[in-house]
Scaffold this motif. Sequence first.
Motif, PDB file in Angstrom:
ATOM      1  N   UNK A 173     -23.832  26.306  -0.081  1.00 31.68           N
ATOM      2  CA  UNK A 173     -24.229  25.898  -1.449  1.00 31.68           C
ATOM      3  C   UNK A 173     -22.847  26.194  -2.478  1.00 31.68           C
ATOM      4  N   UNK A 174     -22.442  27.539  -2.189  1.00 36.25           N
ATOM      5  CA  UNK A 174     -21.268  27.983  -2.854  1.00 36.25           C
ATOM      6  C   UNK A 174     -20.141  27.183  -2.639  1.00 36.25           C
ATOM      7  N   UNK A 175     -19.723  26.815  -1.469  1.00 41.80           N
ATOM      8  CA  UNK A 175     -18.714  25.860  -1.083  1.00 41.80           C
ATOM      9  C   UNK A 175     -18.912  24.422  -1.403  1.00 41.80           C
ATOM     10  N   UNK A 176     -19.968  24.159  -1.565  1.00 32.90           N
ATOM     11  CA  UNK A 176     -20.406  22.721  -2.222  1.00 32.90           C
ATOM     12  C   UNK A 176     -19.907  22.614  -3.484  1.00 32.90           C
ATOM     13  N   UNK A 177     -20.508  23.592  -4.117  1.00 34.54           N
ATOM     14  CA  UNK A 177     -20.112  23.641  -5.780  1.00 34.54           C
ATOM     15  C   UNK A 177     -18.475  23.667  -5.809  1.00 34.54           C
TER      16      UNK A 177
END
Length: 205
Positions: A173-177
């Motif tokens: 989720x962090x990388x996607x954001x």
Amino acid sequence: DTLPRLPPTGFGTYPGRKRGTVHPQSVSFPCPACQRDVDLGERGLGSLFRNLTLERVVERYRQTINISAAIMCQFCKPPQLEATKGCTECKSSFCNECFKLYHPWGTQKAQHEPTPPTLTFRPKGLMCPEHKEEVTHYCKTCQRLVCQLCRVRRTHTSHKITPVLSAYQALREKLTKSLAYILSSQDTVQTQIAELEETVKHTEV
């Protein structure tokens, strides 16, 4: 006047039911603690999740006290020899000679690591280099994967430890954001670069 005959109880039909079908029976299992029957549904034990940690303990226990039947080589010609090695990649158990025969030097199979012979091969996961156990958690403090034995050691006392799946989802989720932010800023960055290049050209002139 005669009354219409009613079908016998239990043999009627209704929407959604085919004639002659039998309802699947629910399976119950006695609780070892309170001895009460626990309803497991139509699938029975098949609906329960596998406890891989417990399976590993049982497998080691069987190997230690040798209560299980001897595991035979799956590739020997009769008479079969007792298996001495297993291969997770091949999902088979071998005697010494057959293991060498099916894992010749100079081939990809030669890199397969031998394991104790078994009849139940589980998918090979990431292993803890210290305890040779499958990693199940992620230590946020140390930023490394840990196994069940690592969790109970003093090294990770008071550390923030989370299951691997939870850590994976949070990182994803962090990388996607971060990626979405970079892509959204791409046009702005390119515009600024173009303006700087124009400024440099005018300065050189």
